[in-house]
Design a protein around this motif. Structure first.
Motif, PDB file in Angstrom:
ATOM      1  N   PRO A 205       0.835  -1.208   0.000  1.00 39.63           N
ATOM      2  CA  PRO A 205       0.000   0.000   0.000  1.00 39.63           C
ATOM      3  C   PRO A 205       0.869   1.258   0.000  1.00 39.63           C
ATOM      4  O   PRO A 205       1.840   1.350   0.752  1.00 39.63           O
ATOM      5  N   ALA A 206       0.502   2.215  -0.841  1.00 36.78           N
ATOM      6  CA  ALA A 206       1.230   3.489  -0.910  1.00 36.78           C
ATOM      7  C   ALA A 206       0.336   4.586  -0.353  1.00 36.78           C
ATOM      8  O   ALA A 206      -0.688   4.946  -0.966  1.00 36.78           O
ATOM      9  N   GLU A 207       0.707   5.110   0.788  1.00 35.07           N
ATOM     10  CA  GLU A 207      -0.106   6.109   1.466  1.00 35.07           C
ATOM     11  C   GLU A 207       0.193   7.507   0.906  1.00 35.07           C
ATOM     12  O   GLU A 207       1.343   7.951   0.903  1.00 35.07           O
ATOM     13  N   LEU A 208      -0.848   8.170   0.454  1.00 35.99           N
ATOM     14  CA  LEU A 208      -0.714   9.523  -0.082  1.00 35.99           C
ATOM     15  C   LEU A 208      -1.176  10.525   0.971  1.00 35.99           C
ATOM     16  O   LEU A 208      -2.295  10.419   1.490  1.00 35.99           O
ATOM     17  N   PRO A 209      -0.345  11.507   1.299  1.00 33.89           N
ATOM     18  CA  PRO A 209      -0.678  12.465   2.362  1.00 33.89           C
ATOM     19  C   PRO A 209      -1.680  13.508   1.894  1.00 33.89           C
ATOM     20  O   PRO A 209      -2.087  13.549   0.720  1.00 33.89           O
ATOM     21  N   ALA A 210      -2.068  14.386   2.808  1.00 33.56           N
ATOM     22  CA  ALA A 210      -2.916  15.529   2.475  1.00 33.56           C
ATOM     23  C   ALA A 210      -2.216  16.370   1.409  1.00 33.56           C
ATOM     24  O   ALA A 210      -0.983  16.461   1.393  1.00 33.56           O
ATOM     25  N   PRO A 211      -2.983  16.933   0.492  1.00 31.59           N
ATOM     26  CA  PRO A 211      -4.443  17.007   0.443  1.00 31.59           C
ATOM     27  C   PRO A 211      -5.125  15.840  -0.291  1.00 31.59           C
ATOM     28  O   PRO A 211      -6.332  15.923  -0.563  1.00 31.59           O
ATOM     29  N   PHE A 214      -5.482   9.394   0.592  1.00 36.14           N
ATOM     30  CA  PHE A 214      -5.963   8.048   0.314  1.00 36.14           C
ATOM     31  C   PHE A 214      -4.767   7.146   0.057  1.00 36.14           C
ATOM     32  O   PHE A 214      -3.632   7.614  -0.061  1.00 36.14           O
ATOM     33  N   THR A 215      -5.022   5.856   0.006  1.00 37.66           N
ATOM     34  CA  THR A 215      -3.958   4.861  -0.134  1.00 37.66           C
ATOM     35  C   THR A 215      -4.100   4.131  -1.464  1.00 37.66           C
ATOM     36  O   THR A 215      -5.184   3.634  -1.794  1.00 37.66           O
ATOM     37  N   LEU A 216      -3.013   4.065  -2.211  1.00 41.17           N
ATOM     38  CA  LEU A 216      -3.004   3.365  -3.500  1.00 41.17           C
ATOM     39  C   LEU A 216      -2.775   1.870  -3.287  1.00 41.17           C
ATOM     40  O   LEU A 216      -1.878   1.467  -2.544  1.00 41.17           O
ATOM     41  N   ASP A 217      -3.578   1.062  -3.956  1.00 43.74           N
ATOM     42  CA  ASP A 217      -3.334  -0.374  -4.015  1.00 43.74           C
ATOM     43  C   ASP A 217      -2.418  -0.605  -5.212  1.00 43.74           C
ATOM     44  O   ASP A 217      -2.836  -0.470  -6.363  1.00 43.74           O
ATOM     45  N   THR A 218      -1.155  -0.932  -4.968  1.00 40.64           N
ATOM     46  CA  THR A 218      -0.159  -1.002  -6.050  1.00 40.64           C
ATOM     47  C   THR A 218       0.075  -2.417  -6.566  1.00 40.64           C
ATOM     48  O   THR A 218       1.008  -2.635  -7.335  1.00 40.64           O
ATOM     49  N   GLU A 219      -0.756  -3.379  -6.166  1.00 43.57           N
ATOM     50  CA  GLU A 219      -0.542  -4.767  -6.582  1.00 43.57           C
ATOM     51  C   GLU A 219      -0.507  -4.898  -8.111  1.00 43.57           C
ATOM     52  O   GLU A 219       0.323  -5.615  -8.677  1.00 43.57           O
TER      53      GLU A 219
END
Length: 226
Positions: A205-211, A214-219
């Motif tokens: 999982p790649a966590e994207l900060p503000a603004p 959300f978290t990217l599913d990179t599978e």
């Protein structure tokens, strides 16, 4: 990356000849093609001259203006395009209010003297309505680059772009790095540098900060490993 892709030239001689043919008359004699690279004689172009040249360029030539130099951006291959579609789908799933706008020209760097052509720009739906080819960065939540297998990728995407986007106060720079199979997230721009850099291997999982938040599913990205 294999040696042949690392040494891939910026553009073909045919594309260079077409660019010269289309260029404003006063710029034609200043353009050279040396070692597979586009060069400018008699000093660098100013930003107004660059915009004239970029507007005249053929569709096969994508030009940027970084650190006062004209750069040629690689044409995307199939995996590059699939990764972009993946990002669009992820963004729509988590943030229906946002869009990933492809091939966005932005005014980057200090005092907006750079002209970067992002692989993608994430912004609220409708943000670019009425804009010209080169947009101010106000309202752009993230700039996106997907690395290409050309010899300028390291300098352009990993060195120059983070500085240019941070100087333009774009909150997040999202680099999808195909050489190390990772999503690299730059955030918290301050004084021309991103203060936070996080790297997420494809499949995690790649966590994207503000603004963005959300978290990217990179599978799925593992399907596009070169």
């Amino acid at each position: 990356m294999t040696p042949d892709t690392a040494d891939r030239p910026q553009m073909s001689v045919e594309d260079f000849e077409e660019l010269v043919r289309r260029a404003p008359r006063e710029l034609r004699n200043r353009l050279e093609f040396l070692g597979g690279r586009l060069c400018v004689r008699h000093g660098p172009l100013d930003v107004e001259e660059f915009e004239e040249l970029a507007a005249a360029a053929p569709e096969t030539v994508r030009l940027e203006y970084i650190n006062g130099k004209v750069e040629v951006k690689a044409v995307p291959d199939g995996n590059h395009r699939e990764i972009f579609v993946w990002l669009q789908e992820q963004c729509m799933q988590h943030r229906p209010d946002l869009r990933v706008y492809g091939e966005s020209g932005v005014k980057a760097e200090a005092y907006r003297k750079g002209r970067a052509r992002t692989d993608g720009a994430i912004a609220l739906k409708g943000h670019f309505k009425g804009h010209g080819e080169w947009s101010a960065t106000n309202g752009i939540l993230a700039a996106v680059e997907i690395t290409s297998h050309d010899r300028d990728t390291d300098r352009r995407d990993r060195v120059e772009k983070p500085v240019g986007y941070a100087e333009a106060d774009i909150p997040v720079y999202l680099l999808i790095d195909r050489d190390i199979d990772s999503v690299v997230v730059y955030s918290e721009p301050k004084a021309g540098r991103y203060q936070q850099i996080s790297s997420f291997p494809w499949g995690t999982p790649a966590e994207l900060p503000a603004p963005l938040d959300f978290t990217l599913d990179t599978e799925e990205l593992k399907d596009y490993a070169d």
